[in-house]
Design a protein around this motif. Structure first.
Motif, PDB file in Angstrom:
ATOM      1  N   ASP A   1      44.137  -2.245 -33.570  1.00 52.29           N
ATOM      2  CA  ASP A   1      44.825  -2.984 -32.508  1.00 52.29           C
ATOM      3  C   ASP A   1      43.818  -3.335 -31.421  1.00 52.29           C
ATOM      4  OD1 ASP A   1      46.310  -3.934 -30.396  1.00 52.29           O
ATOM      5  OD2 ASP A   1      47.718  -2.256 -30.352  1.00 52.29           O
ATOM      6  N   GLU A   2      43.388  -4.585 -31.386  1.00 52.41           N
ATOM      7  CA  GLU A   2      42.310  -4.994 -30.489  1.00 52.41           C
ATOM      8  C   GLU A   2      42.693  -4.953 -29.013  1.00 52.41           C
ATOM      9  OE1 GLU A   2      39.865  -8.318 -31.609  1.00 52.41           O
ATOM     10  OE2 GLU A   2      40.436  -8.099 -33.722  1.00 52.41           O
ATOM     11  N   SER A   3      43.965  -4.722 -28.707  1.00 50.58           N
ATOM     12  CA  SER A   3      44.343  -4.564 -27.307  1.00 50.58           C
ATOM     13  C   SER A   3      43.897  -3.199 -26.768  1.00 50.58           C
ATOM     14  CB  SER A   3      45.860  -4.736 -27.122  1.00 50.58           C
ATOM     15  OG  SER A   3      46.567  -3.660 -27.721  1.00 50.58           O
ATOM     16  N   ASN A   4      43.629  -2.255 -27.662  1.00 50.08           N
ATOM     17  CA  ASN A   4      43.088  -0.957 -27.259  1.00 50.08           C
ATOM     18  C   ASN A   4      41.574  -1.078 -27.101  1.00 50.08           C
ATOM     19  OD1 ASN A   4      45.497   0.610 -27.242  1.00 50.08           O
ATOM     20  ND2 ASN A   4      45.458   0.644 -29.466  1.00 50.08           N
TER      21      ASN A   4
ATOM     22  N   CYS B   1      38.936   4.018 -18.385  1.00 55.78           N
ATOM     23  CA  CYS B   1      39.605   2.850 -18.961  1.00 55.78           C
ATOM     24  C   CYS B   1      40.946   2.607 -18.279  1.00 55.78           C
ATOM     25  CB  CYS B   1      39.810   3.041 -20.464  1.00 55.78           C
ATOM     26  SG  CYS B   1      38.296   2.876 -21.422  1.00 55.78           S
ATOM     27  N   ILE B   2      41.718   3.670 -18.105  1.00 56.81           N
ATOM     28  CA  ILE B   2      43.015   3.548 -17.446  1.00 56.81           C
ATOM     29  C   ILE B   2      42.833   2.991 -16.036  1.00 56.81           C
ATOM     30  CG2 ILE B   2      44.933   4.887 -16.468  1.00 56.81           C
ATOM     31  CD1 ILE B   2      44.645   6.753 -18.966  1.00 56.81           C
ATOM     32  N   ALA B   3      41.826   3.487 -15.308  1.00 57.92           N
ATOM     33  CA  ALA B   3      41.569   3.024 -13.940  1.00 57.92           C
ATOM     34  C   ALA B   3      41.187   1.549 -13.904  1.00 57.92           C
ATOM     35  CB  ALA B   3      40.464   3.869 -13.301  1.00 57.92           C
ATOM     36  N   HIS B   4      40.561   1.059 -14.979  1.00 56.06           N
ATOM     37  CA  HIS B   4      40.189  -0.357 -15.074  1.00 56.06           C
ATOM     38  C   HIS B   4      41.286  -1.203 -15.726  1.00 56.06           C
ATOM     39  CE1 HIS B   4      36.140  -0.102 -13.509  1.00 56.06           C
ATOM     40  NE2 HIS B   4      35.878   0.929 -14.311  1.00 56.06           N
ATOM     41  N   ASP B   5      42.473  -0.613 -15.858  1.00 54.40           N
ATOM     42  CA  ASP B   5      43.634  -1.316 -16.415  1.00 54.40           C
ATOM     43  C   ASP B   5      43.388  -1.774 -17.853  1.00 54.40           C
ATOM     44  OD1 ASP B   5      46.291  -2.090 -16.065  1.00 54.40           O
ATOM     45  OD2 ASP B   5      45.740  -4.158 -15.574  1.00 54.40           O
ATOM     46  N   MET B   6      42.636  -0.943 -18.598  1.00 55.21           N
ATOM     47  CA  MET B   6      42.355  -1.222 -20.001  1.00 55.21           C
ATOM     48  C   MET B   6      43.230  -0.335 -20.882  1.00 55.21           C
ATOM     49  SD  MET B   6      38.226  -1.173 -19.428  1.00 55.21           S
ATOM     50  CE  MET B   6      37.760  -1.115 -21.148  1.00 55.21           C
ATOM     51  N   LYS B   7      43.854  -0.927 -21.877  1.00 58.46           N
ATOM     52  CA  LYS B   7      44.660  -0.141 -22.813  1.00 58.46           C
ATOM     53  C   LYS B   7      43.754   0.741 -23.664  1.00 58.46           C
ATOM     54  CE  LYS B   7      48.119  -1.107 -25.254  1.00 58.46           C
ATOM     55  NZ  LYS B   7      48.857  -1.719 -26.377  1.00 58.46           N
ATOM     56  N   CYS B   8      44.230   1.934 -23.993  1.00 54.76           N
ATOM     57  CA  CYS B   8      43.448   2.869 -24.808  1.00 54.76           C
ATOM     58  C   CYS B   8      44.394   3.767 -25.589  1.00 54.76           C
ATOM     59  CB  CYS B   8      42.491   3.677 -23.928  1.00 54.76           C
ATOM     60  SG  CYS B   8      43.256   4.442 -22.492  1.00 54.76           S
TER      61      CYS B   8
ATOM     62  N   GLY C   1      52.963  11.499 -18.654  1.00 57.04           N
ATOM     63  CA  GLY C   1      53.857  11.431 -17.498  1.00 57.04           C
ATOM     64  C   GLY C   1      53.616  10.245 -16.590  1.00 57.04           C
ATOM     65  N   THR C   2      52.380   9.737 -16.578  1.00 56.33           N
ATOM     66  CA  THR C   2      52.035   8.707 -15.589  1.00 56.33           C
ATOM     67  C   THR C   2      51.448   7.436 -16.192  1.00 56.33           C
ATOM     68  OG1 THR C   2      51.516  10.542 -14.081  1.00 56.33           O
ATOM     69  CG2 THR C   2      50.811   8.351 -13.395  1.00 56.33           C
ATOM     70  N   PHE C   3      50.732   7.577 -17.306  1.00 61.91           N
ATOM     71  CA  PHE C   3      49.984   6.426 -17.829  1.00 61.91           C
ATOM     72  C   PHE C   3      50.357   6.067 -19.268  1.00 61.91           C
ATOM     73  CE2 PHE C   3      47.041   8.584 -14.790  1.00 61.91           C
ATOM     74  CZ  PHE C   3      47.098   7.620 -13.791  1.00 61.91           C
ATOM     75  N   ALA C   4      51.564   6.412 -19.680  1.00 66.37           N
ATOM     76  CA  ALA C   4      51.965   6.164 -21.068  1.00 66.37           C
ATOM     77  C   ALA C   4      51.952   4.676 -21.413  1.00 66.37           C
ATOM     78  CB  ALA C   4      53.353   6.754 -21.334  1.00 66.37           C
TER      79      ALA C   4
END
Length: 202
Positions: A123-126, A54-61, A81-84
């Motif tokens: 939160d539908e953004s996740n 999900c992070i790699a696809h720029d999706m919030k989680c 550290g990197t994807f907060a």
């Protein structure tokens, strides 16, 4: 082209045609309820693999850890550290139940974690929310399974994926899940006296 190669090509062409026909019928999309359970290793590891996708696809989680305490883990350190900005990470437990030995406190912590989980899922953004080791909290009745099932069925946004990990998933949860994987233990180094290894277990 040899006879064997030609036969193989024809066989694969038939297989592809059959596969394409099946795939043409798969048009629906939905947020999945995913359960990783069983005695084997890999439940959380597989779930974090999906979080990193999900992070790699720029999706919030988001991640809520129900049992694991404050110890440093590779996935938590990397995300914080990197994807907060992409992944909210909440470690809500204080350690495994045999370490805390305080049912009242464990129940309070698990219920607080469940409230945080519901907040993240609403939160539908996740696009995906991982509830790590929630099955342990459910097994010991720190959280009401009926509350969890009702929430996932009635309130989970349609396109949000929710991943629930931990041994001994309750039947009620398995019943409503879209995807259930049971990790089977065949062999584990712990039984040979080898402790948890950095990079493998944490």
């Amino acid at each position: 082209m040899t006879e064997d190669t030609e036969r193989h090509a024809m066989k694969m062409a038939k297989k592809k045609a059959a596969r394409d026909k099946i795939m043409a019928t798969k048009t629906d999309k939905k947020g999945l309820v995913i359960v990783n359970t069983g005695k084997g290793k890999g439940k959380s590891s597989a779930a974090f693999g999906m979080i990193f996708r999900c992070i790699a696809h720029d999706m919030k989680c988001g991640v809520v850890q129900f049992i694991k305490g404050g110890m440093s883990t590779g996935e938590r350190d990397l995300i914080l550290g990197t994807f907060a900005d992409k992944c909210a990470f909440h470690t809500m437990g204080e350690g495994f139940t045999w370490e805390t030995q305080d049912k009242t406190r464990d129940t309070e912590m698990a219920q607080a974690a469940w409230e945080k989980a519901k907040e993240l899922i609403r939160d539908e953004s996740n696009k995906m929310v991982l509830l790590d080791e929630i099955n342990i909290a459910l097994r010991y009745d720190y959280i009401d399974i009926n509350d969890v099932v009702e929430f996932l069925v009635e309130e989970k946004p349609e396109m949000t994926h929710v991943v629930l990990t931990g041994r001994n998933a309750k039947e009620e949860l398995i019943e409503i899940a879209d995807l259930v994987t049971e990790m089977e233990l065949v062999k584990h180094p712990f039984r040979s006296g080898i402790k948890a290894q950095i990079g493998v277990e944490f």
